[in-house]
Design a protein around this motif. Structure first.
Motif, short mmCIF file in Angstrom:
data_model
loop_
_atom_site.label_atom_id
_atom_site.label_comp_id
_atom_site.label_asym_id
_atom_site.label_seq_id
_atom_site.Cartn_x
_atom_site.Cartn_y
_atom_site.Cartn_z
N SER A 1 0.82 -1.23 0.00
CA SER A 1 0.00 0.00 0.00
C SER A 1 0.85 1.27 0.00
CB SER A 1 -0.95 0.02 1.20
OG SER A 1 -1.98 -0.90 0.98
N PHE A 2 1.88 1.29 0.82
CA PHE A 2 2.69 2.51 0.90
C PHE A 2 3.38 2.79 -0.43
CE2 PHE A 2 6.73 4.70 1.90
CZ PHE A 2 6.19 5.91 2.31
N THR A 3 3.95 1.75 -1.01
CA THR A 3 4.64 1.92 -2.31
C THR A 3 3.64 2.42 -3.35
OG1 THR A 3 5.91 -0.02 -1.71
CG2 THR A 3 6.07 0.70 -4.00
N GLN B 1 0.72 3.99 -2.91
CA GLN B 1 0.25 5.36 -2.66
C GLN B 1 1.33 6.40 -2.96
OE1 GLN B 1 -3.52 4.51 -2.25
NE2 GLN B 1 -2.72 6.59 -2.34
N SER B 2 2.59 6.05 -2.70
CA SER B 2 3.66 7.00 -3.01
C SER B 2 3.65 7.31 -4.51
CB SER B 2 5.04 6.42 -2.69
OG SER B 2 5.11 6.06 -1.37
N VAL C 1 -5.95 6.65 1.22
CA VAL C 1 -5.00 6.47 2.33
C VAL C 1 -5.78 6.32 3.64
CG1 VAL C 1 -3.14 7.56 3.67
CG2 VAL C 1 -3.13 7.71 1.19
N ILE D 1 -1.96 0.12 6.08
CA ILE D 1 -0.80 1.00 6.09
C ILE D 1 -0.62 1.44 7.55
CG2 ILE D 1 -2.06 3.18 5.63
CD1 ILE D 1 -0.02 3.82 3.48
N SER E 1 3.92 5.28 8.12
CA SER E 1 3.83 5.49 6.67
C SER E 1 2.85 6.62 6.35
CB SER E 1 3.37 4.22 5.97
OG SER E 1 4.25 3.17 6.28
N VAL E 2 1.74 6.68 7.10
CA VAL E 2 0.77 7.76 6.87
C VAL E 2 1.42 9.10 7.18
CG1 VAL E 2 -1.46 8.74 7.53
CG2 VAL E 2 -1.22 6.28 7.31
N MET F 1 3.56 10.09 4.27
CA MET F 1 2.69 10.57 3.17
C MET F 1 2.21 11.98 3.47
SD MET F 1 2.25 7.95 1.03
CE MET F 1 1.18 8.92 0.03
#
Ligand code: DGT
Length: 228
Positions: free
Chosen positions: A75-77, A79-80, A113, A122, A126-127, A130
């Motif tokens: 998810s983090f990858t 969303q980035s 997110v 996530i 990580s949030v 972001m």
């Protein structure tokens, strides 16, 4: 211009006056692409479709698929990359007086997110990362929006349409996910629970293709009147 004077200057001070900017929002399968296609015919409008094909092929990696298969890991990858590609649209210069964008950095944060954070896909760190990027982007670039068009659907209709269009990565996405994403759009655009960057024009996007053209016409009138 003296290049030394550029050092440390926020990007937004270097950007020319921006066009009248409209973002088109709504659940997965709500009909954003059809709406954008309708506006392709007008010379004054620069239509920027969502970069979903980039998300399916980032140097050979299908990040959309990875995110759906293993959300905790990817998810983090994902969303980035979403944030980067959508920022590129926000900051894209255009000679057209109107810019029409599919989705925005705002829905990425407030809907997607947020859903990932609430369901634990996530983690909080990580949030935070972001959000720091998000804050920096807001301070450094002109991310202003003049109008939000909300294609409002019931989650069931959005889910059925998505199954019908048969995008491979989305076939096992459950109705529950559509409900979550719908509720977050409602919280953001109807109930004002998150910061809303512009007035919202709501369209009943459950309507059938044959009838919805009338709604598009109303929307066109509002966009073209407001920009002048
Ligand atoms: P349309 O024309 O209304 O049917 O629009 P779609 O479904 O082609 O476009 P969209 O933005 O609703 O979704 C494309 C795919 O990408 C879908 O599987 C959901 C996903 N997606 C879009 N933006 C984000 C995001 O910020 N985060 C996450 N997790 N997924 C996103």
């Amino acid at each position: 211009m003296n290049s030394e004077r550029l050092i440390g200057s926020p990007i937004k001070h270097l950007i020319k006056p921006r066009p009248y900017t409209v973002i088109v929002e709504g659940n997965i399968g709500s009909g954003k692409t059809t709406f954008l296609n309708y506006f392709q015919q007008f010379d004054d409008v620069n239509v920027l479709a969502e970069p979903v094909n980039k998300w399916r092929n980032c140097n050979g990696y299908n990040l959309l698929e990875k995110m759906y298969i293993d959300p905790k890991k990817w998810s983090f990858t994902f969303q980035s990359y979403v944030q980067l590609t959508i920022l590129q649209h926000h900051t894209l210069m255009t000679r057209h007086p109107i810019k029409l964008m599919e989705r925005s950095i705002y829905s990425a944060r407030n809907c997607f997110v947020e859903q990932m954070a609430r369901t634990g896909s996530i983690d909080c760190c990580s949030v935070s990362v972001m959000d720091e990027w998000f804050k920096w982007a807001q301070e450094s670039c002109d991310l202003s929006v003049d109008l939000i068009v909300y294609l409002r659907t019931s989650p069931k209709v959005a889910h059925e349409r998505t199954l019908k269009r048969n995008r491979r990565e989305e076939q096992s996405v459950p109705l529950e996910y559509f409900r979550d994403i719908h509720n977050l759009h409602e919280d953001w655009l109807i109930h004002n629970k998150f910061n809303c960057p512009a007035p919202v024009l709501v369209i009943d996007a459950d309507l059938d293709q044959s009838v919805i053209q009338k709604e598009y016409l109303k929307c066109k009138a509002q966009i073209f009147t407001s920009k002048s």
